[in-house]
Design an enzyme around this catalytic site. Structure first.
Site, PDB file in Angstrom:
ATOM      1  N   HIS A  13      23.220  68.916  91.900  1.00 23.34           N
ATOM      2  CA  HIS A  13      24.072  69.080  90.611  1.00 23.34           C
ATOM      3  C   HIS A  13      23.371  68.362  89.466  1.00 23.34           C
ATOM      4  O   HIS A  13      23.035  67.056  89.504  1.00 23.34           O
ATOM      5  CB  HIS A  13      25.440  68.408  91.015  1.00 23.34           C
ATOM      6  CG  HIS A  13      26.289  68.524  89.866  1.00 23.34           C
ATOM      7  ND1 HIS A  13      26.967  67.484  89.390  1.00 23.34           N
ATOM      8  CD2 HIS A  13      26.833  69.636  88.822  1.00 23.34           C
ATOM      9  CE1 HIS A  13      27.831  67.568  88.481  1.00 23.34           C
ATOM     10  NE2 HIS A  13      27.435  68.916  88.185  1.00 23.34           N
ATOM     11  N   ASP A  20      26.148  74.430  85.742  1.00 13.51           N
ATOM     12  CA  ASP A  20      27.021  73.188  85.614  1.00 13.51           C
ATOM     13  C   ASP A  20      28.143  73.666  84.623  1.00 13.51           C
ATOM     14  O   ASP A  20      27.878  73.425  83.370  1.00 13.51           O
ATOM     15  CB  ASP A  20      26.124  71.924  85.158  1.00 13.51           C
ATOM     16  CG  ASP A  20      26.503  70.837  85.307  1.00 13.51           C
ATOM     17  OD1 ASP A  20      27.921  70.744  85.368  1.00 13.51           O
ATOM     18  OD2 ASP A  20      25.784  69.738  85.424  1.00 13.51           O
ATOM     19  N   TYR A  47      10.044  72.486  75.232  1.00 10.71           N
ATOM     20  CA  TYR A  47       8.925  71.940  76.139  1.00 10.71           C
ATOM     21  C   TYR A  47       8.972  70.668  76.737  1.00 10.71           C
ATOM     22  O   TYR A  47       8.884  70.498  77.926  1.00 10.71           O
ATOM     23  CB  TYR A  47       7.573  72.012  75.179  1.00 10.71           C
ATOM     24  CG  TYR A  47       6.978  73.478  74.765  1.00 10.71           C
ATOM     25  CD1 TYR A  47       7.024  74.444  75.700  1.00 10.71           C
ATOM     26  CD2 TYR A  47       6.213  73.528  73.639  1.00 10.71           C
ATOM     27  CE1 TYR A  47       6.603  75.708  75.404  1.00 10.71           C
ATOM     28  CE2 TYR A  47       5.679  74.637  73.346  1.00 10.71           C
ATOM     29  CZ  TYR A  47       5.983  75.894  74.346  1.00 10.71           C
ATOM     30  OH  TYR A  47       5.528  77.209  73.727  1.00 10.71           O
TER      31      TYR A  47
END
Length: 154
Positions: free
Chosen positions: A22, A69, A118
């Site tokens: 998680h 999530d 990035y």
């Protein structure tokens, strides 16, 4: 072949998705993303691949087994277009539709500037490269939880 497992989910990808916990993040990227060099900096440390398909199709496969999530506002992130951060190109529109179907509700992608994307990618759990050739087919997803039977997730 396994029943109800999308055939695009190869053993290496399934292993990584299962190993993630998680709050761990994963990158799903296009063919122009510096996938190998960034993957070497992730927790998993090596590049995973779902070749010869679009980003949307690869994400459909991943989200068939991985929940997003619900505890964070940016569980689904897209790379912003340089010079046009609010523009959402067709590749990202397709992925948005896949996310909404997988989650059963509207779940807007959060835009992140290219270089910031990035940097976030380097701290991800893993990187999955796809066969997506269109520009800005790069996404970050945060793994959620699957609640126990009889318990509704937040």
């Amino acid at each position: 072949m396994l029943k109800t497992i999308d055939p695009l989910l190869n053993a290496d990808v399934l292993y990584a998705l299962r190993a993630m916990g998680h709050g761990d993040r994963l990158v799903i990227c296009d063919t122009n993303f510096p996938a190998d060099s960034i993957a070497r900096q992730t927790v998993f440390g090596e590049l995973l691949r779902i070749d010869n398909v679009s980003a949307a199709r690869a994400i459909q496969a991943v989200l068939s087994v991985m929940p997003l999530d619900t505890f964070v506002d940016d569980a689904a992130v897209r790379m912003e277009i340089v010079g046009a951060p609010t523009e959402v190109p067709p590749v990202q529109q397709e992925v948005q539709a896949v996310i909404d179907r997988a989650e059963g509700k509207s779940w807007p992608l959060v835009g992140v500037e290219r270089h910031a994307f990035y940097e976030r990618a380097k701290s991800a759990y893993c990187v999955i490269a796809t066969g997506e050739r269109r520009f800005y087919g790069c996404f970050l997803f945060t793994k959620g939880v699957i609640p126990p039977d009889g318990v509704e997730s937040r």
